[in-house]
Design an enzyme around this catalytic site. Structure first.
Site, PDB file in Angstrom:
ATOM      1  N   LYS A  22       0.837  -1.207   0.000  1.00 46.65           N
ATOM      2  CA  LYS A  22       0.000   0.000   0.000  1.00 46.65           C
ATOM      3  C   LYS A  22       0.870   1.254   0.000  1.00 46.65           C
ATOM      4  O   LYS A  22       0.670   2.156  -0.793  1.00 46.65           O
ATOM      5  CB  LYS A  22      -0.902   0.004   1.241  1.00 46.65           C
ATOM      6  CG  LYS A  22      -1.633   1.318   1.458  1.00 46.65           C
ATOM      7  CD  LYS A  22      -2.452   1.296   2.739  1.00 46.65           C
ATOM      8  CE  LYS A  22      -1.675   1.690   3.955  1.00 46.65           C
ATOM      9  NZ  LYS A  22      -1.667   3.126   4.284  1.00 46.65           N
ATOM     10  N   PRO A 125       3.013  16.656  11.063  1.00 47.01           N
ATOM     11  CA  PRO A 125       3.069  17.832  10.185  1.00 47.01           C
ATOM     12  C   PRO A 125       3.709  17.491   8.824  1.00 47.01           C
ATOM     13  O   PRO A 125       4.200  16.380   8.633  1.00 47.01           O
ATOM     14  CB  PRO A 125       3.974  18.792  10.955  1.00 47.01           C
ATOM     15  CG  PRO A 125       4.783  17.937  11.867  1.00 47.01           C
ATOM     16  CD  PRO A 125       3.989  16.700  12.149  1.00 47.01           C
ATOM     17  N   ASP A 127       5.965  19.840   7.461  1.00 46.70           N
ATOM     18  CA  ASP A 127       7.006  20.857   7.335  1.00 46.70           C
ATOM     19  C   ASP A 127       8.242  20.367   6.578  1.00 46.70           C
ATOM     20  O   ASP A 127       8.863  21.122   5.827  1.00 46.70           O
ATOM     21  CB  ASP A 127       7.401  21.380   8.729  1.00 46.70           C
ATOM     22  CG  ASP A 127       7.832  20.272   9.673  1.00 46.70           C
ATOM     23  OD1 ASP A 127       7.183  19.209   9.655  1.00 46.70           O
ATOM     24  OD2 ASP A 127       8.815  20.452  10.408  1.00 46.70           O
ATOM     25  N   LEU A 128       8.583  19.098   6.735  1.00 43.72           N
ATOM     26  CA  LEU A 128       9.795  18.599   6.068  1.00 43.72           C
ATOM     27  C   LEU A 128       9.606  18.489   4.559  1.00 43.72           C
ATOM     28  O   LEU A 128      10.537  18.712   3.785  1.00 43.72           O
ATOM     29  CB  LEU A 128      10.200  17.242   6.644  1.00 43.72           C
ATOM     30  CG  LEU A 128      10.440  17.219   8.148  1.00 43.72           C
ATOM     31  CD1 LEU A 128      10.734  15.809   8.628  1.00 43.72           C
ATOM     32  CD2 LEU A 128      11.595  18.152   8.507  1.00 43.72           C
ATOM     33  N   ASP A 309       4.761   0.467  12.026  1.00 47.09           N
ATOM     34  CA  ASP A 309       3.524  -0.109  11.494  1.00 47.09           C
ATOM     35  C   ASP A 309       3.300  -1.561  11.930  1.00 47.09           C
ATOM     36  O   ASP A 309       2.260  -2.144  11.612  1.00 47.09           O
ATOM     37  CB  ASP A 309       3.510  -0.022   9.957  1.00 47.09           C
ATOM     38  CG  ASP A 309       3.246   1.399   9.475  1.00 47.09           C
ATOM     39  OD1 ASP A 309       2.910   2.272  10.298  1.00 47.09           O
ATOM     40  OD2 ASP A 309       3.377   1.642   8.253  1.00 47.09           O
ATOM     41  N   ILE A 331       8.424   6.768  16.761  1.00 45.18           N
ATOM     42  CA  ILE A 331       8.135   7.485  15.501  1.00 45.18           C
ATOM     43  C   ILE A 331       6.928   8.406  15.665  1.00 45.18           C
ATOM     44  O   ILE A 331       6.964   9.562  15.265  1.00 45.18           O
ATOM     45  CB  ILE A 331       7.876   6.492  14.331  1.00 45.18           C
ATOM     46  CG1 ILE A 331       9.023   5.484  14.206  1.00 45.18           C
ATOM     47  CG2 ILE A 331       7.662   7.242  13.017  1.00 45.18           C
ATOM     48  CD1 ILE A 331      10.337   6.031  13.735  1.00 45.18           C
TER      49      ILE A 331
HETATM   50  C1  UD1 Z   1       4.892   6.666   6.259  1.00 41.67           C
HETATM   51  C2  UD1 Z   1       3.925   5.532   6.103  1.00 41.67           C
HETATM   52  C3  UD1 Z   1       3.357   5.115   7.460  1.00 41.67           C
HETATM   53  C4  UD1 Z   1       4.489   4.820   8.438  1.00 41.67           C
HETATM   54  C5  UD1 Z   1       5.487   5.984   8.490  1.00 41.67           C
HETATM   55  C6  UD1 Z   1       6.713   5.671   9.333  1.00 41.67           C
HETATM   56  C7  UD1 Z   1       2.976   5.947   3.906  1.00 41.67           C
HETATM   57  C8  UD1 Z   1       1.778   6.312   3.099  1.00 41.67           C
HETATM   58  N1  UD1 Z   1       2.825   5.937   5.230  1.00 41.67           N
HETATM   59  O1  UD1 Z   1       4.156   7.767   6.772  1.00 41.67           O
HETATM   60  O2  UD1 Z   1       2.544   3.953   7.289  1.00 41.67           O
HETATM   61  O3  UD1 Z   1       3.954   4.613   9.722  1.00 41.67           O
HETATM   62  O4  UD1 Z   1       5.939   6.289   7.151  1.00 41.67           O
HETATM   63  O5  UD1 Z   1       7.350   4.528   8.861  1.00 41.67           O
HETATM   64  O6  UD1 Z   1       4.018   5.628   3.373  1.00 41.67           O
HETATM   65  N2  UD1 Z   1       7.269  14.395  10.360  1.00 41.67           N
HETATM   66  C9  UD1 Z   1       7.444  15.741  10.591  1.00 41.67           C
HETATM   67  N3  UD1 Z   1       7.350  16.603   9.538  1.00 41.67           N
HETATM   68  C10 UD1 Z   1       7.090  16.161   8.267  1.00 41.67           C
HETATM   69  C11 UD1 Z   1       6.915  14.783   8.033  1.00 41.67           C
HETATM   70  C12 UD1 Z   1       7.012  13.921   9.106  1.00 41.67           C
HETATM   71  O7  UD1 Z   1       7.686  16.156  11.728  1.00 41.67           O
HETATM   72  O8  UD1 Z   1       7.023  17.001   7.350  1.00 41.67           O
HETATM   73  C13 UD1 Z   1       7.366  13.441  11.489  1.00 41.67           C
HETATM   74  C14 UD1 Z   1       6.083  12.632  11.709  1.00 41.67           C
HETATM   75  O9  UD1 Z   1       5.171  13.338  12.513  1.00 41.67           O
HETATM   76  C15 UD1 Z   1       6.632  11.401  12.380  1.00 41.67           C
HETATM   77  C16 UD1 Z   1       7.997  11.205  11.710  1.00 41.67           C
HETATM   78  O10 UD1 Z   1       8.325  12.459  11.135  1.00 41.67           O
HETATM   79  O11 UD1 Z   1       6.807  11.612  13.751  1.00 41.67           O
HETATM   80  C17 UD1 Z   1       8.045  10.157  10.633  1.00 41.67           C
HETATM   81  O12 UD1 Z   1       6.983  10.371   9.729  1.00 41.67           O
HETATM   82  P1  UD1 Z   1       7.075   9.994   8.181  1.00 41.67           P
HETATM   83  O13 UD1 Z   1       8.234   9.053   7.976  1.00 41.67           O
HETATM   84  O14 UD1 Z   1       7.039  11.221   7.375  1.00 41.67           O
HETATM   85  O15 UD1 Z   1       5.728   9.187   7.986  1.00 41.67           O
HETATM   86  P2  UD1 Z   1       4.768   9.230   6.727  1.00 41.67           P
HETATM   87  O16 UD1 Z   1       5.555   9.394   5.480  1.00 41.67           O
HETATM   88  O17 UD1 Z   1       3.648  10.150   6.997  1.00 41.67           O
END
Ligand code: UD1
Length: 424
Positions: A22, A125, A127-128, A309, A331
């Site tokens: 997925k 968020p 932001d990244l 996950d 995470i």
């Molecule tokens: C993806 C997966 C999700 C999985 C996660 C971590 C998809 C569709 N979903 O989610 O199933 O649980 O990876 O393996 O692929 N963060 C920020 N700012 C940002 C982006 C993320 O602070 O701009 C933080 C998030 O809140 C979190 C951490 O970074 O605490 C990791 O998140 P991220 O790896 O981005 O998860 P997703 O890509 O949303």
């Protein structure tokens, strides 16, 4: 709303085919926006996030989506992007919608995408994603709940170091950088297999990418990308989930298409718990003999660490382990919503912030429980397989976002599980 009823106590024996991932498919589909030529994805999972939500979002942008072979093949054609605005109504349903931002901006120099908002497992968020795109020259303006993005002269390569590892942000910036002018270097990039799968697909489309799967990815931008056909990688989270099923019930199950290299950290924990995991010609075989599993401590981490996950499912297993286990969620800040539901089944869990201490009990007891998010819902089904009596898992629409035909796959191995259709 549908419910799933599980009657516990049956050993599982048989084979379970593992679907395409997925999370890989949700990033491969937006990659179509990078090219005028069709992108064909084979081995796509038949899930509502793919067939309904992401398809509808892409269609709203002018992409033609054809779903063939019962949804396992998705043909996406994005001759031109007729609408550059991803609406709140679709984006709020699925966070991965933000992945259309990078590709639209890279191809046409402008895009407007709704901010996804909060979600059940934490603030999450974006932001990244935004900082990474800014490093490629994007001009961003956040107003009315939307990101308004422009790159009037096109994106240009840049160096960006992610302050924390983010799967989605790495994917968004990787896609955008494929069409940027010059070289981009992404440091502290996510190393998940889904990133490698996306890079493989982009390379098939003509992108020049080195280092996917390591923490430094180098992208040499190209002027245009072509169409391609790409098989979606196997779903390591579905795989891990079904690897756990016989660990709960006893028995022996072969996971067809499973690859141990995708789940090494997880398989090491299964081994510590006393479950036999071995590679076969067609996948992975998991066996549990009689007796309780060992209590094992787990800390979630970005790949190649233990995946967040699979934390809920592993916690459910630890509920009947011999001893006390400590699970740390590093995470997401609010990802223990399954704990109170498991406690309704007799589990002993103490949650303090991001740490859950689980004291194993002899047996769980069936109960009505509520699915609160995707992975939490499947953890309750697994717990129900081993519990005494009947477990009714309510609100299973979360489950349908991430697991295709769960009741068919488990009942083929002897589980007593059925779906009860709800109204609406
Ligand atoms: C993806 C997966 C999700 C999985 C996660 C971590 C998809 C569709 N979903 O989610 O199933 O649980 O990876 O393996 O692929 N963060 C920020 N700012 C940002 C982006 C993320 O602070 O701009 C933080 C998030 O809140 C979190 C951490 O970074 O605490 C990791 O998140 P991220 O790896 O981005 O998860 P997703 O890509 O949303």
């Amino acid at each position: 709303m549908d419910s799933i009823i599980v009657k516990g106590g049956q050993e599982l024996h048989g084979q379970i085919p593992i679907a395409g991932a997925k999370n890989a498919c949700l990033t491969l589909m937006p990659a179509t926006l990078l090219s005028e030529e069709p992108l064909t994805l084979t081995n796509a999972p038949r899930l509502s996030d793919i067939i309904l939500t992401m398809s509808r979002l892409l269609e709203s942008l002018g992409v033609e989506v054809s779903s063939l072979q019962d949804g396992q093949v998705q043909v996406l054609s994005s001759k031109s992007i007729s609408n550059h605005k991803a609406d709140y109504d679709i984006v709020r349903k699925m966070r991965a919608s933000i992945l259309v931002l990078g590709p639209m901006l890279a191809r046409d120099g402008h895009a407007v995408v709704s901010l996804p908002g909060g979600c059940a497992i934490g603030a999450r968020p974006v932001d990244l994603h935004l900082k990474g795109l800014e490093a490629l020259g994007a001009e961003l303006d956040l107003r009315d709940g939307y990101v308004h993005a422009k790159a009037p002269k096109g994106l240009r390569g840049g160096v960006f170091e992610f302050p924390i590892v983010s799967v989605g942000a790495t994917e968004n910036v990787l896609m955008a950088a494929s069409l940027a002018k010059g070289t981009t270097v992404l440091k502290n990039a996510a190393r998940e297999p889904e990133i490698v799968d996306l890079a493989d697909c982009l390379i098939r489309m003509g992108a020049q990418i080195d280092g996917a799967g390591t923490s430094t990815i180098t992208i040499q931008g190209v002027d245009r990308l072509n169409g391609a056909t790409h098989p979606v990688i196997v779903d390591r989270i579905e795989l891990g989930t079904y690897m756990l099923a016989p660990a709960f019930t006893g028995g022996e199950v072969e996971l067809l298409g499973g690859r141990l290299d995708l789940v090494e950290a997880f398989a090491a924990k299964m081994d510590e718990a006393g479950i036999s995991v071995e590679a076969t010609k067609n996948g992975i075989k998991v066996t549990r003999k009689n007796g309780r599993v060992n209590a094992v401590n787990v800390v979630t981490a970005p790949h190649p660490g233990f995946p967040t996950d699979l934390q809920a499912q592993f916690m459910a297993l630890m509920c009947t382990a011999d001893g006390t286990s400590v699970l740390e969620e590093r995470i997401f800040e609010n990802r223990f919503m399954h704990a109170p539901e498991l406690m309704r089944m007799g589990a002993q869990i103490d949650v303090q912030g991001g740490t859950a201490t689980v004291t194993g009990v002899d047996k769980l007891k069936g109960a009505p429980v509520m699915a609160t998010d995707l992975r939490a819902s499947v953890s309750l089904i697994l717990a129900g397989l081993a519990a005494e009596g009947e477990t009714v898992v309510n609100r299973v629409y979360h489950l349908d976002r991430g697991y295709e035909r769960v009741e068919e796959k488990l009942s083929a191995c002897g589980a007593q599980i059925e779906r009860v259709k709800g109204n609406g």
